[in-house]
Write an enzyme that holds these catalytic residues in place. Structure first.
Site, PDB file in Angstrom:
ATOM      1  N   THR A 124       7.181  -2.884  -4.038  1.00 33.32           N
ATOM      2  CA  THR A 124       6.251  -3.737  -3.292  1.00 33.32           C
ATOM      3  C   THR A 124       6.994  -4.573  -2.254  1.00 33.32           C
ATOM      4  O   THR A 124       8.170  -4.918  -2.453  1.00 33.32           O
ATOM      5  CB  THR A 124       5.514  -4.674  -4.274  1.00 33.32           C
ATOM      6  OG1 THR A 124       4.838  -5.689  -3.532  1.00 33.32           O
ATOM      7  CG2 THR A 124       6.463  -5.372  -5.248  1.00 33.32           C
ATOM      8  N   GLU A 126       6.467  -7.521  -1.944  1.00 34.74           N
ATOM      9  CA  GLU A 126       6.596  -8.856  -2.537  1.00 34.74           C
ATOM     10  C   GLU A 126       8.030  -9.148  -2.976  1.00 34.74           C
ATOM     11  O   GLU A 126       8.385 -10.296  -3.206  1.00 34.74           O
ATOM     12  CB  GLU A 126       5.607  -9.025  -3.694  1.00 34.74           C
ATOM     13  CG  GLU A 126       4.180  -8.864  -3.212  1.00 34.74           C
ATOM     14  CD  GLU A 126       3.105  -9.267  -4.206  1.00 34.74           C
ATOM     15  OE1 GLU A 126       3.357 -10.123  -5.059  1.00 34.74           O
ATOM     16  OE2 GLU A 126       1.998  -8.708  -4.100  1.00 34.74           O
ATOM     17  N   TYR A 152       5.953 -11.498 -11.386  1.00 29.05           N
ATOM     18  CA  TYR A 152       5.651 -10.101 -11.019  1.00 29.05           C
ATOM     19  C   TYR A 152       6.672  -9.592 -10.010  1.00 29.05           C
ATOM     20  O   TYR A 152       7.326  -8.566 -10.228  1.00 29.05           O
ATOM     21  CB  TYR A 152       4.233  -9.989 -10.448  1.00 29.05           C
ATOM     22  CG  TYR A 152       4.004  -8.712  -9.672  1.00 29.05           C
ATOM     23  CD1 TYR A 152       3.961  -7.478 -10.312  1.00 29.05           C
ATOM     24  CD2 TYR A 152       3.855  -8.722  -8.274  1.00 29.05           C
ATOM     25  CE1 TYR A 152       3.779  -6.291  -9.588  1.00 29.05           C
ATOM     26  CE2 TYR A 152       3.667  -7.553  -7.550  1.00 29.05           C
ATOM     27  CZ  TYR A 152       3.626  -6.340  -8.209  1.00 29.05           C
ATOM     28  OH  TYR A 152       3.451  -5.177  -7.499  1.00 29.05           O
ATOM     29  N   LYS A 156       9.637  -6.643 -10.269  1.00 32.67           N
ATOM     30  CA  LYS A 156       9.709  -5.463  -9.387  1.00 32.67           C
ATOM     31  C   LYS A 156      11.058  -5.424  -8.659  1.00 32.67           C
ATOM     32  O   LYS A 156      11.646  -4.362  -8.475  1.00 32.67           O
ATOM     33  CB  LYS A 156       8.557  -5.471  -8.375  1.00 32.67           C
ATOM     34  CG  LYS A 156       7.170  -5.313  -8.973  1.00 32.67           C
ATOM     35  CD  LYS A 156       6.921  -3.959  -9.621  1.00 32.67           C
ATOM     36  CE  LYS A 156       6.802  -2.831  -8.630  1.00 32.67           C
ATOM     37  NZ  LYS A 156       6.420  -1.559  -9.323  1.00 32.67           N
TER      38      LYS A 156
HETATM   39  P1  NAD Z   1      -2.713  -0.846 -11.535  1.00 32.15           P
HETATM   40  O1  NAD Z   1      -2.519  -2.097 -12.314  1.00 32.15           O
HETATM   41  O2  NAD Z   1      -4.057  -0.515 -10.977  1.00 32.15           O
HETATM   42  O3  NAD Z   1      -2.262   0.407 -12.413  1.00 32.15           O
HETATM   43  C1  NAD Z   1      -1.124   0.394 -13.227  1.00 32.15           C
HETATM   44  C2  NAD Z   1      -1.237   1.550 -14.210  1.00 32.15           C
HETATM   45  O4  NAD Z   1      -0.050   1.564 -15.012  1.00 32.15           O
HETATM   46  C3  NAD Z   1      -2.422   1.422 -15.168  1.00 32.15           C
HETATM   47  O5  NAD Z   1      -3.114   2.651 -15.253  1.00 32.15           O
HETATM   48  C4  NAD Z   1      -1.769   1.064 -16.510  1.00 32.15           C
HETATM   49  O6  NAD Z   1      -2.495   1.551 -17.632  1.00 32.15           O
HETATM   50  C5  NAD Z   1      -0.424   1.747 -16.370  1.00 32.15           C
HETATM   51  N1  NAD Z   1       0.605   1.151 -17.220  1.00 32.15           N
HETATM   52  C6  NAD Z   1       0.873  -0.177 -17.368  1.00 32.15           C
HETATM   53  N2  NAD Z   1       1.874  -0.342 -18.255  1.00 32.15           N
HETATM   54  C7  NAD Z   1       2.269   0.909 -18.639  1.00 32.15           C
HETATM   55  C8  NAD Z   1       3.288   1.388 -19.503  1.00 32.15           C
HETATM   56  N3  NAD Z   1       4.090   0.535 -20.162  1.00 32.15           N
HETATM   57  N4  NAD Z   1       3.430   2.717 -19.649  1.00 32.15           N
HETATM   58  C9  NAD Z   1       2.615   3.583 -18.998  1.00 32.15           C
HETATM   59  N5  NAD Z   1       1.626   3.176 -18.180  1.00 32.15           N
HETATM   60  C10 NAD Z   1       1.465   1.856 -17.983  1.00 32.15           C
HETATM   61  O7  NAD Z   1      -1.610  -0.914 -10.384  1.00 32.15           O
HETATM   62  P2  NAD Z   1      -1.659  -0.329  -8.901  1.00 32.15           P
HETATM   63  O8  NAD Z   1      -2.278  -1.338  -8.014  1.00 32.15           O
HETATM   64  O9  NAD Z   1      -2.159   1.070  -8.911  1.00 32.15           O
HETATM   65  O10 NAD Z   1      -0.101  -0.331  -8.570  1.00 32.15           O
HETATM   66  C11 NAD Z   1       0.704   0.818  -8.807  1.00 32.15           C
HETATM   67  C12 NAD Z   1       2.132   0.504  -8.417  1.00 32.15           C
HETATM   68  O11 NAD Z   1       2.186   0.101  -7.052  1.00 32.15           O
HETATM   69  C13 NAD Z   1       2.740  -0.654  -9.220  1.00 32.15           C
HETATM   70  O12 NAD Z   1       4.069  -0.324  -9.499  1.00 32.15           O
HETATM   71  C14 NAD Z   1       2.660  -1.837  -8.283  1.00 32.15           C
HETATM   72  O13 NAD Z   1       3.714  -2.748  -8.537  1.00 32.15           O
HETATM   73  C15 NAD Z   1       2.832  -1.163  -6.929  1.00 32.15           C
HETATM   74  N6  NAD Z   1       2.199  -1.887  -5.812  1.00 32.15           N
HETATM   75  C16 NAD Z   1       0.842  -2.110  -5.802  1.00 32.15           C
HETATM   76  C17 NAD Z   1       0.264  -2.755  -4.707  1.00 32.15           C
HETATM   77  C18 NAD Z   1      -1.213  -2.998  -4.608  1.00 32.15           C
HETATM   78  O14 NAD Z   1      -1.672  -3.562  -3.613  1.00 32.15           O
HETATM   79  N7  NAD Z   1      -2.021  -2.589  -5.575  1.00 32.15           N
HETATM   80  C19 NAD Z   1       1.073  -3.175  -3.643  1.00 32.15           C
HETATM   81  C20 NAD Z   1       2.449  -2.947  -3.715  1.00 32.15           C
HETATM   82  C21 NAD Z   1       2.988  -2.273  -4.789  1.00 32.15           C
HETATM   83  P1  TYD Z   2      -4.146 -10.176  -4.943  1.00 30.45           P
HETATM   84  O1  TYD Z   2      -5.211  -9.155  -4.692  1.00 30.45           O
HETATM   85  O2  TYD Z   2      -4.009 -10.759  -6.309  1.00 30.45           O
HETATM   86  O3  TYD Z   2      -2.776  -9.540  -4.449  1.00 30.45           O
HETATM   87  P2  TYD Z   2      -1.308 -10.242  -4.218  1.00 30.45           P
HETATM   88  O4  TYD Z   2      -1.290 -11.542  -4.896  1.00 30.45           O
HETATM   89  O5  TYD Z   2      -0.396  -9.243  -4.873  1.00 30.45           O
HETATM   90  O6  TYD Z   2      -1.127 -10.330  -2.749  1.00 30.45           O
HETATM   91  O7  TYD Z   2      -4.375 -11.392  -3.953  1.00 30.45           O
HETATM   92  C1  TYD Z   2      -4.421 -11.181  -2.535  1.00 30.45           C
HETATM   93  C2  TYD Z   2      -4.553 -12.550  -1.883  1.00 30.45           C
HETATM   94  O8  TYD Z   2      -5.826 -13.105  -2.230  1.00 30.45           O
HETATM   95  C3  TYD Z   2      -3.517 -13.556  -2.368  1.00 30.45           C
HETATM   96  O9  TYD Z   2      -3.132 -14.368  -1.274  1.00 30.45           O
HETATM   97  C4  TYD Z   2      -4.253 -14.377  -3.410  1.00 30.45           C
HETATM   98  C5  TYD Z   2      -5.680 -14.365  -2.897  1.00 30.45           C
HETATM   99  N1  TYD Z   2      -6.744 -14.411  -3.931  1.00 30.45           N
HETATM  100  C6  TYD Z   2      -7.776 -15.349  -3.810  1.00 30.45           C
HETATM  101  O10 TYD Z   2      -7.825 -16.163  -2.869  1.00 30.45           O
HETATM  102  N2  TYD Z   2      -8.752 -15.354  -4.774  1.00 30.45           N
HETATM  103  C7  TYD Z   2      -8.737 -14.505  -5.845  1.00 30.45           C
HETATM  104  O11 TYD Z   2      -9.626 -14.579  -6.699  1.00 30.45           O
HETATM  105  C8  TYD Z   2      -7.687 -13.538  -5.934  1.00 30.45           C
HETATM  106  C9  TYD Z   2      -7.620 -12.559  -7.073  1.00 30.45           C
HETATM  107  C10 TYD Z   2      -6.705 -13.533  -4.934  1.00 30.45           C
END
Ligand code: NAD
Ligand code: TYD
Length: 338
Positions: A124, A126, A152, A156
């Protein structure tokens, strides 16, 4: 070729699986622990494809993971499995260390033991910390120092350091991608965009942290998956690639766009206490992946948010089952007789 996709029952992993099945002819093994964030019904359509297999298990369980690698012998591992929500990490950091750090090391140990062509770590932006709001000229590049803010992002960042160490020390063929905030279908309703869409549809308050001035660089999930596809097939081992670019919006702008699209009043916005340590701005410079692999985001925020809202309107059962907790029984119902 066989690809092991960990965390494939979550948001980005499931989108990646559908894209892989559509674009390539590889076998996909999805490993997922089905935590609160994993939803097996998301993979219903994939389960009908005989190139796809689902296995329930924990990436941090060494014995189980070694057994899985011995049987499945994957060529490529793409690790999406993680605890992914910043607010949860503030309340309970330990599980983030267990899954995000220990889980990553166990997967890479299995890769060393059984041999793979590529281990890809989905990371990420982040890990870079945040950028000031009054310097729109600044962006994260792959050379920006790691400087995490939340448990978090610290977990990562730790995992990324381990991945780089396994490359340098053991010569494990690895790549890392660091993407900005994703949005699109199957996004779990605890995150900003799906939460706001669903609350607005239910005429509930939209909780905006602080003044809503924090900026995120929104990446449509399909664009992200296309970038990972390029990296695992054409990216250079040992490299980090940033994914995102130039779709920056303040949280308040995002929420107002959603309300406008759904024809709901701005009086639903509720400014609530800010998140501790709240990162101000994330913004990616995608020059490296553009120059080296020809990738650029194809979906701008204005069109991506319309597609996303349409998906949530057309797939109410998916998120209603999450909100009422019914999705948790799905695995039991699907697998109890097998
Ligand atoms: P998510 O929370 O929707 O999905 C995570 C999945 O991992 C779930 O299906 C959960 O059951 C599984 N999981 C959790 N712990 C586990 C374990 N110990 N063993 C096996 N499976 C496990 O997350 P996402 O948003 O799809 O993110 C996927 C990846 O991308 C993550 O590594 C996250 O850090 C990274 N990421 C996400 C975002 C975003 O905006 N969503 C942005 C940057 C990076
Ligand atoms: P989020 O979707 O939790 O992603 P991240 O914290 O990984 O960027 O949040 C996106 C942005 O929205 C973040 O600045 C926090 C804000 N936020 C709110 O203002 N209200 C909410 O209820 C949530 C979940 C997030």
């Amino acid at each position: 070729m066989k690809i092991l996709v960990t965390g494939g029952a979550g948001f980005i992993g499931s989108n990646f699986i559908y894209q892989q099945l559509a674009y390539h002819n590889d076998e996909i093994v999805c490993l997922d622990l089905l935590t609160y964030a994993g939803n097996l019904s998301t993979l219903d359509k994939a389960a009908k494809d005989n190139r796809f297999k689902f296995i329930k298990g924990d990436i941090a369980d060494r014995e189980f993971i070694y057994g899985l690698f011995a049987v499945e012998k994957p060529d490529i591992v793409v690790n999406f499995a993680a605890e992914s929500h910043v607010d949860r990490s503030i309340k309970m950091p330990e599980i983030f260390l267990q899954t995000n750090i220990i889980g990553t090391s166990v997967l890479m140990d299995a890769c060393r033991k059984y041999g793979i062509k590529r281990y890809h770590q989905v990371s990420t932006d982040e890990v870079y910390g945040d950028l000031p709001l009054d310097r729109p000229d600044l962006f994260f590049t792959e050379n920006t120092p790691v400087h995490a803010s939340s448990p978090y992002s610290a977990s990562k960042a730790s995992a990324d350091l381990l991945v780089q160490a396994y490359y340098r020390t053991y010569g494990l063929p690895v790549t890392i991608s660091r993407c900005s905030n994703n949005y699109g279908p199957y996004h779990f309703p605890e995150k900003l965009i799906p939460l706001m869409i669903i609350n607005a549809l239910n005429d509930k308050k939209l909780p905006v942290y602080g003044k809503g001035a924090n900026v995120r660089d929104w990446l449509y999930v399909e664009d992200h998956c296309k970038a990972i596809d390029l990296i695992i097939r054409k990216g250079r081992s040992g490299e980090i690639y940033n994914i995102g670019g130039h779709n920056e919006k303040t949280n308040l702008q995002v929420v107002k766009i959603i309300l406008r699209e759904l024809n709901k009043p701005e009086s639903l916005i509720d400014f609530v206490t800010d998140r501790p340590g709240h990162d101000r701005r994330y913004a990616i410079d995608p020059a490296k992946i553009h120059m080296q692999l020809g990738w650029l985001p194809e979906t701008n925020f204005e069109s991506g948010i319309k597609k996303t809202i349409k998906w949530y309107l057309e797939n109410k059962t998916w998120w209603e089952e999450i909100i009422n907790g019914a999705y948790k029984d799905y695995y039991q119902r699907m697998y109890e007789k097998r």
